[in-house]
Design a protein around this motif. Structure first.
Motif, PDB file in Angstrom:
ATOM      1  N   VAL A   1      20.904  29.018  48.983  1.00 29.87           N
ATOM      2  CA  VAL A   1      21.590  28.202  49.991  1.00 29.87           C
ATOM      3  C   VAL A   1      20.720  27.012  50.361  1.00 29.87           C
ATOM      4  CG1 VAL A   1      22.740  28.253  52.243  1.00 29.87           C
ATOM      5  CG2 VAL A   1      22.469  30.391  50.922  1.00 29.87           C
ATOM      6  N   ILE A   2      21.368  25.876  50.643  1.00 28.98           N
ATOM      7  CA  ILE A   2      20.689  24.733  51.235  1.00 28.98           C
ATOM      8  C   ILE A   2      21.488  24.302  52.466  1.00 28.98           C
ATOM      9  CG2 ILE A   2      21.887  22.933  49.910  1.00 28.98           C
ATOM     10  CD1 ILE A   2      19.145  21.501  49.684  1.00 28.98           C
ATOM     11  N   ALA A   3      20.781  23.916  53.539  1.00 31.91           N
ATOM     12  CA  ALA A   3      21.429  23.460  54.771  1.00 31.91           C
ATOM     13  C   ALA A   3      21.152  21.981  54.972  1.00 31.91           C
ATOM     14  CB  ALA A   3      20.934  24.260  55.963  1.00 31.91           C
ATOM     15  N   LEU A   4      22.215  21.205  55.168  1.00 32.49           N
ATOM     16  CA  LEU A   4      22.123  19.759  55.396  1.00 32.49           C
ATOM     17  C   LEU A   4      22.590  19.515  56.828  1.00 32.49           C
ATOM     18  CD1 LEU A   4      23.880  18.847  52.032  1.00 32.49           C
ATOM     19  CD2 LEU A   4      21.408  18.828  52.452  1.00 32.49           C
ATOM     20  N   LEU A   5      21.652  19.145  57.710  1.00 36.01           N
ATOM     21  CA  LEU A   5      21.918  19.149  59.146  1.00 36.01           C
ATOM     22  C   LEU A   5      21.523  17.822  59.788  1.00 36.01           C
ATOM     23  CD1 LEU A   5      20.477  22.693  59.965  1.00 36.01           C
ATOM     24  CD2 LEU A   5      22.856  22.093  59.454  1.00 36.01           C
ATOM     25  N   PRO A   6      22.114  17.513  60.956  1.00 34.90           N
ATOM     26  CA  PRO A   6      21.764  16.269  61.651  1.00 34.90           C
ATOM     27  C   PRO A   6      20.420  16.366  62.362  1.00 34.90           C
ATOM     28  CG  PRO A   6      23.416  17.478  62.881  1.00 34.90           C
ATOM     29  CD  PRO A   6      23.216  18.226  61.606  1.00 34.90           C
ATOM     30  N   SER A   7      20.022  15.270  62.972  1.00 38.45           N
ATOM     31  CA  SER A   7      18.700  15.139  63.577  1.00 38.45           C
ATOM     32  C   SER A   7      18.438  16.194  64.646  1.00 38.45           C
ATOM     33  CB  SER A   7      18.552  13.750  64.202  1.00 38.45           C
ATOM     34  OG  SER A   7      17.365  13.673  64.958  1.00 38.45           O
ATOM     35  N   SER A   8      17.245  16.759  64.626  1.00 38.64           N
ATOM     36  CA  SER A   8      16.847  17.730  65.649  1.00 38.64           C
ATOM     37  C   SER A   8      16.387  17.041  66.932  1.00 38.64           C
ATOM     38  CB  SER A   8      15.731  18.627  65.118  1.00 38.64           C
ATOM     39  OG  SER A   8      14.629  17.859  64.681  1.00 38.64           O
ATOM     40  N   LYS A   9      16.555  15.723  67.013  1.00 41.07           N
ATOM     41  CA  LYS A   9      16.239  15.015  68.256  1.00 41.07           C
ATOM     42  C   LYS A   9      17.216  15.370  69.376  1.00 41.07           C
ATOM     43  CE  LYS A   9      14.081  11.025  65.991  1.00 41.07           C
ATOM     44  NZ  LYS A   9      14.186   9.558  65.727  1.00 41.07           N
ATOM     45  N   VAL A  10      18.345  15.998  69.012  1.00 38.88           N
ATOM     46  CA  VAL A  10      19.249  16.573  70.006  1.00 38.88           C
ATOM     47  C   VAL A  10      19.013  18.072  70.014  1.00 38.88           C
ATOM     48  CG1 VAL A  10      21.666  17.060  70.558  1.00 38.88           C
ATOM     49  CG2 VAL A  10      20.975  14.754  69.904  1.00 38.88           C
ATOM     50  N   LEU A  11      18.796  18.639  71.187  1.00 41.28           N
ATOM     51  CA  LEU A  11      18.403  20.036  71.286  1.00 41.28           C
ATOM     52  C   LEU A  11      19.425  20.962  70.640  1.00 41.28           C
ATOM     53  CD1 LEU A  11      16.377  22.107  72.329  1.00 41.28           C
ATOM     54  CD2 LEU A  11      17.593  22.110  74.512  1.00 41.28           C
TER      55      LEU A  11
ATOM     56  N   ASN B   1      18.863  21.284  67.022  1.00 35.72           N
ATOM     57  CA  ASN B   1      17.669  22.073  66.754  1.00 35.72           C
ATOM     58  C   ASN B   1      17.943  23.562  66.930  1.00 35.72           C
ATOM     59  OD1 ASN B   1      14.970  21.895  65.915  1.00 35.72           O
ATOM     60  ND2 ASN B   1      14.248  22.220  67.996  1.00 35.72           N
ATOM     61  N   LEU B   2      18.717  23.911  67.942  1.00 33.85           N
ATOM     62  CA  LEU B   2      19.059  25.316  68.174  1.00 33.85           C
ATOM     63  C   LEU B   2      19.928  25.859  67.041  1.00 33.85           C
ATOM     64  CD1 LEU B   2      19.786  25.175  72.002  1.00 33.85           C
ATOM     65  CD2 LEU B   2      17.831  26.264  70.891  1.00 33.85           C
TER      66      LEU B   2
ATOM     67  N   ILE C   1      17.938  29.690  60.477  1.00 31.00           N
ATOM     68  CA  ILE C   1      16.670  30.215  59.975  1.00 31.00           C
ATOM     69  C   ILE C   1      16.509  31.689  60.338  1.00 31.00           C
ATOM     70  CG2 ILE C   1      14.156  30.078  60.246  1.00 31.00           C
ATOM     71  CD1 ILE C   1      14.520  27.016  60.588  1.00 31.00           C
ATOM     72  N   GLU C   2      16.797  32.016  61.605  1.00 31.09           N
ATOM     73  CA  GLU C   2      16.613  33.395  62.055  1.00 31.09           C
ATOM     74  C   GLU C   2      17.546  34.356  61.336  1.00 31.09           C
ATOM     75  OE1 GLU C   2      14.248  34.632  64.058  1.00 31.09           O
ATOM     76  OE2 GLU C   2      13.404  32.606  63.972  1.00 31.09           O
ATOM     77  N   TYR C   3      18.764  33.910  61.020  1.00 29.97           N
ATOM     78  CA  TYR C   3      19.684  34.796  60.304  1.00 29.97           C
ATOM     79  C   TYR C   3      19.126  35.141  58.922  1.00 29.97           C
ATOM     80  CZ  TYR C   3      23.786  37.013  58.404  1.00 29.97           C
ATOM     81  OH  TYR C   3      24.622  37.948  57.837  1.00 29.97           O
ATOM     82  N   PHE C   4      18.665  34.129  58.201  1.00 33.12           N
ATOM     83  CA  PHE C   4      18.195  34.367  56.837  1.00 33.12           C
ATOM     84  C   PHE C   4      16.879  35.157  56.803  1.00 33.12           C
ATOM     85  CE2 PHE C   4      21.328  31.126  55.876  1.00 33.12           C
ATOM     86  CZ  PHE C   4      21.848  31.582  54.669  1.00 33.12           C
ATOM     87  N   LYS C   5      16.101  35.078  57.871  1.00 34.99           N
ATOM     88  CA  LYS C   5      14.882  35.882  57.945  1.00 34.99           C
ATOM     89  C   LYS C   5      15.196  37.373  58.004  1.00 34.99           C
ATOM     90  CE  LYS C   5      11.583  32.746  60.223  1.00 34.99           C
ATOM     91  NZ  LYS C   5      10.827  32.517  61.486  1.00 34.99           N
TER      92      LYS C   5
ATOM     93  N   ASP D   1      27.439  27.426  72.155  1.00 36.83           N
ATOM     94  CA  ASP D   1      26.188  28.132  71.909  1.00 36.83           C
ATOM     95  C   ASP D   1      25.711  27.744  70.511  1.00 36.83           C
ATOM     96  OD1 ASP D   1      24.139  29.914  71.365  1.00 36.83           O
ATOM     97  OD2 ASP D   1      25.094  31.582  72.433  1.00 36.83           O
ATOM     98  N   SER D   2      24.896  26.700  70.429  1.00 38.44           N
ATOM     99  CA  SER D   2      24.514  26.151  69.131  1.00 38.44           C
ATOM    100  C   SER D   2      23.723  27.143  68.291  1.00 38.44           C
ATOM    101  CB  SER D   2      23.706  24.867  69.330  1.00 38.44           C
ATOM    102  OG  SER D   2      24.485  23.883  69.976  1.00 38.44           O
ATOM    103  N   TYR D   3      22.838  27.886  68.926  1.00 42.40           N
ATOM    104  CA  TYR D   3      22.070  28.898  68.190  1.00 42.40           C
ATOM    105  C   TYR D   3      23.030  29.898  67.544  1.00 42.40           C
ATOM    106  CZ  TYR D   3      18.888  32.790  67.282  1.00 42.40           C
ATOM    107  OH  TYR D   3      18.185  33.803  66.677  1.00 42.40           O
TER     108      TYR D   3
END
Length: 338
Positions: free
Chosen positions: A190-200, A203-204, A210-214, A168-170
């Motif tokens: 905090v800064i997040a360094l993440l791989p390409s969002s071209k894989v779903l 992106n999740l 993002i949703e956690y920090f909001k 469950d990536s999200y």
């Protein structure tokens, strides 16, 4: 030892062929004898070997293609260990495996590899799908043709497949946010360094972060999400640039090449608390050396194993897997391992 047809035949005083006809409800057998055999099978807890019976009815061999979207990094090396573990199991049944490697989320290459695998005789495909309308269109076409495709480590929205094996990536994104929140006691940058969002799945994961920090107080802020390109020299320069641009950052969420990260840490010469994705021998060593602080692992070996295994079961015994098979994620601190 499991009960065999021979065991039932001996108990009933008949031949193995008679037992087979009774259990498969075929003609040319006395109904009373057939009922007696079926009752014995139930009492002796007999379960048919679906794989063996499937193979008996098929003279041809099966070939499974596994198609990756990139090549050569620690995460996928660990997935490959699970795939090779499954390969050892299926080869005894005459089922072979062929690996195909794409390049850096290139859609045209992935499409050509799908066609190549089919042209080379694949009976099913395990695919790490690039999140592209062109890939989605091709998979829908294969589904209409009843060609089995299993998604590995990710999936495509509203695209039918035999099964999708992933974590469950999200949720793992939210887990990273939660860990920073706990370790920082709710205060810091905090800064997040993440791989390409071209894989779903990637992106999740990003959406989960993002949703956690909001949802938390602004005393702990997500300054930026940086998307890496899986090109080591380029990513090292990108990370250095971003860390220098945000000197107040104390916490890093990182998913990518460990060697790239460690090289950057040597160059910037600052200490960060790091939430790292995915367990490997290298990241385990880094955890023990306190180069990173905690690992979120998605059991990539198990994903690789299960992706091949569900295709194998489907081809040889027509066992239909669940449409989605979620693999557990785990949080690992230094104190959790030897």
């Amino acid at each position: 030892m499991p009960t065999t047809l021979k065991d039932i035949a001996m108990a009933a005083g008949v031949s193995i062929g008679t037992v087979e006809r009774a259990l498969k409800n075929r003609d040319r057998i006395n109904p009373q004898v057939a009922e007696h055999i079926r009752q014995l099978a139930k009492e002796m807890d007999y379960h048919p070997n679906k794989i063996a019976s499937g193979l008996v009815n098929r003279s041809r061999k099966y070939k499974i293609a596994v198609i990756f979207h990139v090549s050569g990094n620690e995460f996928w090396d660990d997935v490959l260990k699970g795939i090779h573990r499954a390969e050892k199991k299926i080869k005894d049944y005459g089922v072979s495996l062929q690996l195909y490697f794409g390049k850096d989320f290139d859609v045209s290459i992935q499409l050509s590899l799908i066609d190549q695998a089919i042209a080379e005789g694949a009976n099913a495909i395990v695919l790490v799908p690039i999140n592209s309308p062109l890939i989605a269109k091709r998979i829908r076409q294969l589904h209409k043709e009843n060609f089995p495709v299993v998604f590995l480590n990710s999936y495509l929205n509203r695209v039918p497949c035999l099964s999708a094996i992933h974590c469950d990536s999200y949720r793992t994104g939210r887990m990273a946010g939660m860990l920073v929140d706990r370790l920082s006691q709710g205060c810091g940058k905090v800064i997040a360094l993440l791989p390409s969002s071209k894989v779903l799945g990637n992106n999740l994961r990003k959406e989960g972060i993002i949703e956690y920090f909001k949802a938390i107080p602004p005393t702990l802020t997500l300054e930026k999400i940086v998307e890496l390109e899986n090109i080591p020299d380029h990513d090292i320069l990108t990370i250095q640039k971003e860390l220098n641009a945000y000197p107040q950052v104390q916490y890093i969420i990182y998913c990518g090449d460990l060697d790239v990260f460690l090289s950057c840490m040597q160059r910037v010469n600052r200490k960060y608390t790091t939430i790292f994705y995915d367990l490997s021998p290298q990241s385990k060593k880094a955890l023990l050396n306190r180069d990173i602080d905690v690992i979120i692992t998605q059991s990539q070996q198990e994903q690789g194993y299960q992706a091949v295994n569900v295709v194998f079961q489907y081809l040889t015994s027509k066992t239909v897997p669940p449409k989605e098979l979620l693999i557990d994620s785990q949080i690992i601190f230094k104190e959790c391992i030897d």
